[in-house]
Design an enzyme around this catalytic site. Sequence first.
Site, PDB file in Angstrom:
ATOM      1  N   CYS A  34      90.557 -13.606 -28.237  1.00  0.00           N
ATOM      2  CA  CYS A  34      89.897 -13.582 -29.547  1.00  0.00           C
ATOM      3  C   CYS A  34      90.687 -12.694 -30.508  1.00  0.00           C
ATOM      4  CB  CYS A  34      88.473 -13.058 -29.393  1.00  0.00           C
ATOM      5  SG  CYS A  34      87.517 -13.046 -30.936  1.00  0.00           S
ATOM      6  N   ASP A  67      89.488 -10.628 -32.442  1.00  0.00           N
ATOM      7  CA  ASP A  67      88.758  -9.376 -32.620  1.00  0.00           C
ATOM      8  C   ASP A  67      89.693  -8.175 -32.438  1.00  0.00           C
ATOM      9  OD1 ASP A  67      87.038  -7.021 -31.863  1.00  0.00           O
ATOM     10  OD2 ASP A  67      85.445  -8.496 -32.150  1.00  0.00           O
ATOM     11  N   ARG A 104      89.184  -5.302 -31.541  1.00  0.00           N
ATOM     12  CA  ARG A 104      88.860  -4.401 -30.426  1.00  0.00           C
ATOM     13  C   ARG A 104      89.409  -4.899 -29.088  1.00  0.00           C
ATOM     14  NH1 ARG A 104      82.556  -4.862 -31.068  1.00  0.00           N
ATOM     15  NH2 ARG A 104      83.288  -7.038 -31.257  1.00  0.00           N
ATOM     16  N   HIS A 120      85.232 -12.128 -24.900  1.00  0.00           N
ATOM     17  CA  HIS A 120      84.718 -10.752 -24.845  1.00  0.00           C
ATOM     18  C   HIS A 120      83.258 -10.736 -25.247  1.00  0.00           C
ATOM     19  CE1 HIS A 120      84.547  -9.778 -29.234  1.00  0.00           C
ATOM     20  NE2 HIS A 120      85.451 -10.741 -29.294  1.00  0.00           N
ATOM     21  N   CYS A 147      81.034 -10.940 -28.998  1.00  0.00           N
ATOM     22  CA  CYS A 147      81.883 -11.742 -29.886  1.00  0.00           C
ATOM     23  C   CYS A 147      81.059 -12.304 -31.043  1.00  0.00           C
ATOM     24  CB  CYS A 147      82.512 -12.887 -29.087  1.00  0.00           C
ATOM     25  SG  CYS A 147      83.543 -14.000 -30.070  1.00  0.00           S
TER      26      CYS A 147
END
Length: 220
Positions: free
Chosen positions: A43, A45, A47, A99, A102
């Site tokens: 992803c 993302d 993080r 994750h 999400c």
Amino acid sequence: MTSSINDLFSHNRAWAEQMERDRPGFFTKLVKQQKPKYMWIGCSDSRVPANQITGLEPGEVFVHRNVANIVVHSDLNALSAIQFAVDMLKVEHIMVVGHYGCGGVQAALDGARIGLADNWIRHIQDVRHRHRQLLDSLPEALRADALCDLNVIEQVVNVCVSTVMVDAWAKGQKVSIHGWAFGVHDGLLQDLKMTISDPTDLDALYRLAVERVWDSRRPA
């Protein structure tokens, strides 16, 4: 936290200088180090950084990221990245990594409208519809994590049936596809037991992986 865009350049210079002090010749060697064994499809993302999570050095993992780690047969970007990794770099492992927490998965679960990305997230809604019975049987608080797992499992299937992998396996190339999930809350990777090294195993392992999502999430 960085206060301005110029801080990124300052941090970069400091990092490069520190690396050269600690490991002289690091960047000279890095020029010749694009021979990874691993590809990470994850992803976007912020993080979820592949190298830090796995403890791999620059040059050791080839990375493709998009919203909610989706692989679809019309996405030439993802398919081109996979083909480059398999045909040119000869990676041995492709990890599809979702994750927990999400935003894309949560939006698909809720049916939320967020804009143009709705068209992309629709692929996760398809996963939600396919597994509606399982998801509806779970407590509401557990459904997002379960859908995260199911989305990874479905994307592993999509990688496996792509023309890239069909051709690679037909030639006898040894490449394994893995489905994992990352816990932002604890920093740990979870193996969803969806590892495919032979296309003839796909259907059976898919059924078992989906069953495990239910078994691991249902109340005792």
